[in-house]
Design a protein around this motif. Structure first.
Motif, PDB file in Angstrom:
ATOM      1  N   PRO A 130       0.644  -1.269   0.080  1.00 30.37           N
ATOM      2  CA  PRO A 130      -0.041  -0.039  -0.117  1.00 30.37           C
ATOM      3  C   PRO A 130       0.854   1.304  -0.089  1.00 30.37           C
ATOM      4  N   LEU A 131       1.921   1.116   0.540  1.00 30.13           N
ATOM      5  CA  LEU A 131       2.925   2.343   0.791  1.00 30.13           C
ATOM      6  C   LEU A 131       3.356   2.665  -0.824  1.00 30.13           C
ATOM      7  N   ILE A 132       3.730   1.603  -1.392  1.00 30.42           N
ATOM      8  CA  ILE A 132       4.195   2.070  -2.792  1.00 30.42           C
ATOM      9  C   ILE A 132       3.104   2.338  -3.545  1.00 30.42           C
ATOM     10  N   TYR A 133       2.316   1.808  -3.656  1.00 27.62           N
ATOM     11  CA  TYR A 133       0.921   2.225  -4.424  1.00 27.62           C
ATOM     12  C   TYR A 133       0.244   3.528  -4.323  1.00 27.62           C
ATOM     13  N   SER A 134       0.450   4.023  -3.034  1.00 31.29           N
ATOM     14  CA  SER A 134      -0.120   5.268  -2.638  1.00 31.29           C
ATOM     15  C   SER A 134       0.923   6.285  -2.810  1.00 31.29           C
ATOM     16  N   LEU A 135       2.072   6.249  -2.261  1.00 33.11           N
ATOM     17  CA  LEU A 135       3.107   7.162  -2.444  1.00 33.11           C
ATOM     18  C   LEU A 135       3.486   7.572  -4.017  1.00 33.11           C
ATOM     19  N   ARG A 136       3.518   6.430  -4.819  1.00 28.33           N
ATOM     20  CA  ARG A 136       3.886   6.659  -6.201  1.00 28.33           C
ATOM     21  C   ARG A 136       2.762   6.981  -7.164  1.00 28.33           C
ATOM     22  N   ASN A 137       1.722   6.958  -6.581  1.00 29.59           N
ATOM     23  CA  ASN A 137       0.373   6.952  -7.401  1.00 29.59           C
ATOM     24  C   ASN A 137      -0.345   8.330  -7.242  1.00 29.59           C
ATOM     25  N   LYS A 138      -0.425   9.343  -7.953  1.00 26.68           N
ATOM     26  CA  LYS A 138      -0.933  10.609  -7.756  1.00 26.68           C
ATOM     27  C   LYS A 138      -2.567  10.598  -7.583  1.00 26.68           C
ATOM     28  N   GLU A 139      -2.959   9.519  -8.241  1.00 26.25           N
ATOM     29  CA  GLU A 139      -4.783   9.567  -8.275  1.00 26.25           C
ATOM     30  C   GLU A 139      -4.932   9.260  -6.722  1.00 26.25           C
ATOM     31  N   VAL A 140      -4.158   8.092  -6.501  1.00 27.69           N
ATOM     32  CA  VAL A 140      -4.444   7.868  -4.834  1.00 27.69           C
ATOM     33  C   VAL A 140      -4.205   8.739  -3.960  1.00 27.69           C
ATOM     34  N   MET A 141      -3.240   9.651  -4.025  1.00 24.86           N
ATOM     35  CA  MET A 141      -2.872  10.670  -3.295  1.00 24.86           C
ATOM     36  C   MET A 141      -3.896  11.693  -3.395  1.00 24.86           C
ATOM     37  N   ASN A 142      -4.250  11.978  -4.611  1.00 22.85           N
ATOM     38  CA  ASN A 142      -5.319  13.081  -4.648  1.00 22.85           C
ATOM     39  C   ASN A 142      -6.477  12.446  -4.016  1.00 22.85           C
ATOM     40  N   ALA A 143      -6.775  11.157  -3.950  1.00 26.85           N
ATOM     41  CA  ALA A 143      -8.295  10.800  -3.526  1.00 26.85           C
ATOM     42  C   ALA A 143      -8.023  10.946  -2.038  1.00 26.85           C
ATOM     43  N   MET A 144      -6.928  10.743  -1.520  1.00 25.03           N
ATOM     44  CA  MET A 144      -6.639  10.590  -0.045  1.00 25.03           C
ATOM     45  C   MET A 144      -6.832  12.165   0.280  1.00 25.03           C
ATOM     46  N   LYS A 145      -6.249  13.317  -0.227  1.00 18.91           N
ATOM     47  CA  LYS A 145      -6.200  14.611   0.072  1.00 18.91           C
ATOM     48  C   LYS A 145      -7.990  15.030   0.109  1.00 18.91           C
ATOM     49  N   LYS A 146      -8.561  14.626  -1.108  1.00 16.66           N
ATOM     50  CA  LYS A 146      -9.859  14.705  -1.047  1.00 16.66           C
ATOM     51  C   LYS A 146     -10.709  14.370   0.106  1.00 16.66           C
ATOM     52  N   ALA A 147     -10.397  13.045   0.426  1.00 15.38           N
ATOM     53  CA  ALA A 147     -11.092  12.280   1.601  1.00 15.38           C
ATOM     54  C   ALA A 147     -10.829  13.298   2.985  1.00 15.38           C
ATOM     55  N   LEU A 148      -9.314  13.576   3.087  1.00 12.76           N
ATOM     56  CA  LEU A 148      -9.083  14.265   4.122  1.00 12.76           C
ATOM     57  C   LEU A 148      -9.721  15.659   4.270  1.00 12.76           C
ATOM     58  N   GLY A 149      -9.901  16.345   2.904  1.00  7.81           N
ATOM     59  CA  GLY A 149     -10.540  17.506   3.020  1.00  7.81           C
ATOM     60  C   GLY A 149     -11.917  17.491   3.158  1.00  7.81           C
ATOM     61  N   ARG A 150     -12.602  16.447   2.818  1.00  2.69           N
ATOM     62  CA  ARG A 150     -14.004  16.196   3.319  1.00  2.69           C
ATOM     63  C   ARG A 150     -14.466  15.896   4.686  1.00  2.69           C
ATOM     64  N   PHE A 151     -13.210  15.135   5.238  1.00  2.00           N
ATOM     65  CA  PHE A 151     -13.260  14.879   6.773  1.00  2.00           C
ATOM     66  C   PHE A 151     -13.260  16.335   7.580  1.00  2.00           C
ATOM     67  N   SER A 152     -12.316  16.963   7.224  1.00  8.06           N
ATOM     68  CA  SER A 152     -12.060  18.513   7.966  1.00  8.06           C
ATOM     69  C   SER A 152     -13.190  19.128   7.799  1.00  8.06           C
ATOM     70  N   GLU A 153     -14.021  19.291   6.708  1.00  9.92           N
ATOM     71  CA  GLU A 153     -15.108  20.234   6.496  1.00  9.92           C
ATOM     72  C   GLU A 153     -16.361  19.594   7.184  1.00  9.92           C
ATOM     73  N   GLU A 154     -16.560  18.268   7.203  1.00 10.46           N
ATOM     74  CA  GLU A 154     -17.367  17.786   8.222  1.00 10.46           C
ATOM     75  C   GLU A 154     -17.490  18.139   9.735  1.00 10.46           C
ATOM     76  N   LYS A 155     -15.978  18.089  10.159  1.00  7.85           N
ATOM     77  CA  LYS A 155     -15.737  18.593  11.527  1.00  7.85           C
ATOM     78  C   LYS A 155     -15.891  20.023  11.895  1.00  7.85           C
TER      79      LYS A 155
END
Length: 311
Positions: free
Chosen positions: A286-311
């Motif tokens: 998972p580290l290799i696929y997430s750190l080397r993959n822009k789409e996964v990183m963008n999805a993670m940023k989007k999920a974190l942004g959504r979580f911060s907005e809900e808080k």
């Protein structure tokens, strides 16, 4: 029975990685951290792929299946290892050993076949981009994933039956899990047939998917070299780099274990390599696929942004 001095085995004793109590405590902490990182990383990838519709593609479907396999594989071996690090007597019942042997070997085989299927997916994506969605449709992806699970566990069933039908003279396994080579060494009889079957199994489970990977990436390299723009070549190679890294780690360690000449191999070396593909590789995936993959990183940023907005 008398001829081979066979003893009835109702449990096995696992020698593990160390006899020193302090070392075992350190190993417990280390493996617990690695276990938690693996669980967190793989569950996170599955969750991100499920949430982000941009990741609902064949590539990420196979990646989510790989994460499921890694989660199951870690849980088939590591919890018992953690318990044994804190136990004075590292025993495992015969039936539990057989079950662990079958499940872990089946999951390992499934992962190798799955890596072959993922290489085929990358081959179609790079070499036939205009027909990618038509060729890699949902039905084919599900069929390939099901075939990987089936082939992995059929091979495991064959090896489990052949291995545990051997008459055993000892019940002490010089390993931290019920592993093929370690269990076969306990046999009272000639194990030439088992060696042949292990070689056959290695050919089917390792060399066939590895050959598919090599063929796919040979075609991918040819296709990338035909791309005129440097940016296009980087983008095409970027879609394959993560998968190629994981393939090199998993296939390299396992082929080294089962195809390295026995005369130059030691039990301790086999244990170290087993740790790599049993614990380290599932954590790195998972580290290799997430750190080397822009789409996964963008999805993670989007999920974190959504979580911060809900808080």
């Amino acid at each position: 029975m008398a001829k081979y001095n066979q003893t009835w085995v109702n449990e096995f004793i696992l020698l593990g990685l160390s006899n020193d109590q302090k070392t075992q405590l350190y190993l417990f902490v280390l493996f617990l951290v690695m276990y938690l990182v693996t669980m967190l990383g793989n569950f996170l990838i599955i969750h991100l792929i499920r949430l982000d519709t941009r990741l609902h593609t064949p590539m990420y479907f196979f990646l989510s299946v790989l994460s499921i396999v890694d989660i199951c594989y870690m849980n088939s071996t590591v919890p018992q290892m953690l318990i044994h690090f804190l136990s004075s007597r590292k025993s495992i019942p015969f039936c539990s050993c057989v079950f662990q042997f079958y499940i872990s070997l089946g999951l390992a085989g499934t992962e190798f076949f799955l890596l072959g299927a993922m290489a085929y997916d990358r081959y179609v994506a790079v070499c036939y981009p205009l027909h990618y969605t038509v060729i890699m449709h949902g039905g084919l992806c599900i069929a390939l994933a099901a075939a990987c699970w089936t082939a992995g566990f059929l091979n495991s069933l064959m090896e489990t039956i052949i291995t545990f039908r051997l008459p055993l003279c000892k019940n002490t396994i010089n390993h931290f899990v019920c592993e093929t080579l370690a269990v076969v060494r306990l046999a009272c009889v000639d194990i030439s047939f088992n060696k042949i079957m292990v070689t056959f199994s290695v050919f089917v489970v390792l060399m066939l998917p590895c050959s598919l990977v090599l063929f796919s990436y040979a075609q991918i390299v040819k296709a990338i070299l035909r791309i005129r723009s440097a940016q296009g070549r980087r983008k095409a190679f970027g879609t394959c780099a993560s998968h190629l890294t994981v393939v090199s780690l998993c296939f390299g360690a396992t082929i080294f274990t089962y195809m390295w000449p026995r005369a130059t191999s030691t039990v301790e070396l086999e244990k170290m390599i087993s740790i790599f593909y049993t614990v380290v590789a599932p954590m790195l995936n998972p580290l290799i696929y997430s750190l080397r993959n822009k789409e996964v990183m963008n999805a993670m940023k989007k999920a974190l942004g959504r979580f911060s907005e809900e808080k």
